[in-house]
Design an enzyme around this catalytic site. Structure first.
Site, PDB file in Angstrom:
ATOM      1  N   HIS A  71       8.905  -3.311  -6.765  1.00 18.04           N
ATOM      2  CA  HIS A  71       8.294  -3.066  -8.075  1.00 18.04           C
ATOM      3  C   HIS A  71       9.289  -2.401  -9.027  1.00 18.04           C
ATOM      4  O   HIS A  71       8.899  -1.619  -9.897  1.00 18.04           O
ATOM      5  CB  HIS A  71       7.052  -2.176  -7.967  1.00 18.04           C
ATOM      6  CG  HIS A  71       6.094  -2.560  -6.888  1.00 18.04           C
ATOM      7  ND1 HIS A  71       5.329  -3.706  -6.937  1.00 18.04           N
ATOM      8  CD2 HIS A  71       5.774  -1.947  -5.721  1.00 18.04           C
ATOM      9  CE1 HIS A  71       4.575  -3.773  -5.851  1.00 18.04           C
ATOM     10  NE2 HIS A  71       4.836  -2.723  -5.098  1.00 18.04           N
TER      11      HIS A  71
ATOM     12  N   GLY B 294       0.850  -1.182   0.000  1.00 16.78           N
ATOM     13  CA  GLY B 294       0.000   0.000   0.000  1.00 16.78           C
ATOM     14  C   GLY B 294       0.885   1.230   0.000  1.00 16.78           C
ATOM     15  O   GLY B 294       1.875   1.286  -0.721  1.00 16.78           O
TER      16      GLY B 294
ATOM     17  N   SER C 256       5.871  -5.374  -0.693  1.00 22.90           N
ATOM     18  CA  SER C 256       5.851  -3.982  -1.145  1.00 22.90           C
ATOM     19  C   SER C 256       6.134  -3.038   0.024  1.00 22.90           C
ATOM     20  O   SER C 256       7.238  -3.012   0.536  1.00 22.90           O
ATOM     21  CB  SER C 256       4.512  -3.686  -1.829  1.00 22.90           C
ATOM     22  OG  SER C 256       4.526  -2.432  -2.457  1.00 22.90           O
TER      23      SER C 256
ATOM     24  N   GLU D 127       9.303  -7.491  -9.889  1.00 20.88           N
ATOM     25  CA  GLU D 127       8.127  -8.299  -9.593  1.00 20.88           C
ATOM     26  C   GLU D 127       8.465  -9.786  -9.683  1.00 20.88           C
ATOM     27  O   GLU D 127       9.114 -10.229 -10.625  1.00 20.88           O
ATOM     28  CB  GLU D 127       6.995  -7.973 -10.567  1.00 20.88           C
ATOM     29  CG  GLU D 127       6.578  -6.512 -10.573  1.00 20.88           C
ATOM     30  CD  GLU D 127       5.962  -6.058  -9.269  1.00 20.88           C
ATOM     31  OE1 GLU D 127       4.751  -5.849  -9.212  1.00 20.88           O
ATOM     32  OE2 GLU D 127       6.732  -5.886  -8.290  1.00 20.88           O
TER      33      GLU D 127
END
Length: 234
Positions: free
Chosen positions: A159, A90, A122, A194
């Site tokens: 990412h 998030g 993340s 990823e």
């Protein structure tokens, strides 16, 4: 012995939430019946309850119960008694602000250092680094501190994206941004693509997953590290 997994993402394209990490989760949380989920990053602005329900559904497929940290009257005590942890992705600024304001960043760090298994994805992986200053997220809130847990001796850029050949304009690439960071800091940065994750077993820190990672060290040219590579030497 420390048992930590820091993943670039929770969801790969075309897959269910946490699907690609389930074998890793089974190994990381082996013998554990339930964990505490830290939902403070709130991806897309969803509620803590809805985010916890998403995590609980994924963990139920491997027989592990989940309870959101936000549901405890005293979250610091909840961390003390938890058997393991998962912090979802998030907004890293929001996650870090909440953890610092509740006095939980050091408390969580202490429990993970004791050997309780920790999974981050993340934003949840960003807080495993030295600080959060290489996140991609918008600064929608202002944390009291950018310092995070320092579970690994470097920062992460989850990412991580490579420049696209032939594309004339991508704005500032991730590599450009990380080089800007290194005008102000000497902390190494792992550009985690990823499908990749970092596995910590005791003092061993290893890159896992199919893609390699891009490694950035101040004053040096970036280089590639293949899956299975040693990250403890950064």
């Amino acid at each position: 012995m420390r048992k930590i997994v820091l993943a670039s993402t929770s969801t790969l394209f075309g897959q269910e939430y946490l699907a690609y990490l389930k074998p890793v989760m089974q190994q990381l949380f082996a013998g554990i019946s339930d964990i505490v989920f830290i939902p403070y990053a709130r991806p897309g602005g969803i509620s803590h309850d809805d985010y916890t329900a998403r995590a609980a559904e994924a963990f139920a497929t491997i027989g592990i119960g989940v309870k959101g940290l936000h549901t405890f009257e005293d979250p610091a005590v909840a961390l003390l008694h938890a058997k393991g942890f998962f912090t979802g992705g998030g907004n890293t600024f929001l996650l870090v602000k909440q953890l610092h304001e509740l006095g939980l960043m050091e408390a969580l760090n202490a429990e993970v250092e004791k050997g309780k298994p920790y999974l981050g994805a993340s934003a949840g992986s960003n807080i495993g680094g030295v600080n959060m200053q290489t996140t991609n997220d918008m600064p929608i809130v202002y944390p009291p501190s950018f310092q995070t847990m320092g579970l690994v001796p470097f920062n992460l850029n989850p990412h991580y994206l490579d420049p696209l050949p032939g594309l004339q304009h991508m704005g500032e690439t991730r590599e450009t941004r990380i080089k800007e960071f290194h005008t102000q800091s000497t902390i190494p940065v792992v550009g985690l693509r990823e499908g990749g994750w970092i596995e910590v077993n005791g003092t061993e820190i290893t890159l896992r997953g199919e893609p390699g990672a891009r490694i950035f060290k101040a004053g040096h040219a970036p280089y590639e590290l293949e899956s299975g590579g040693n990250l403890a030497i950064l």
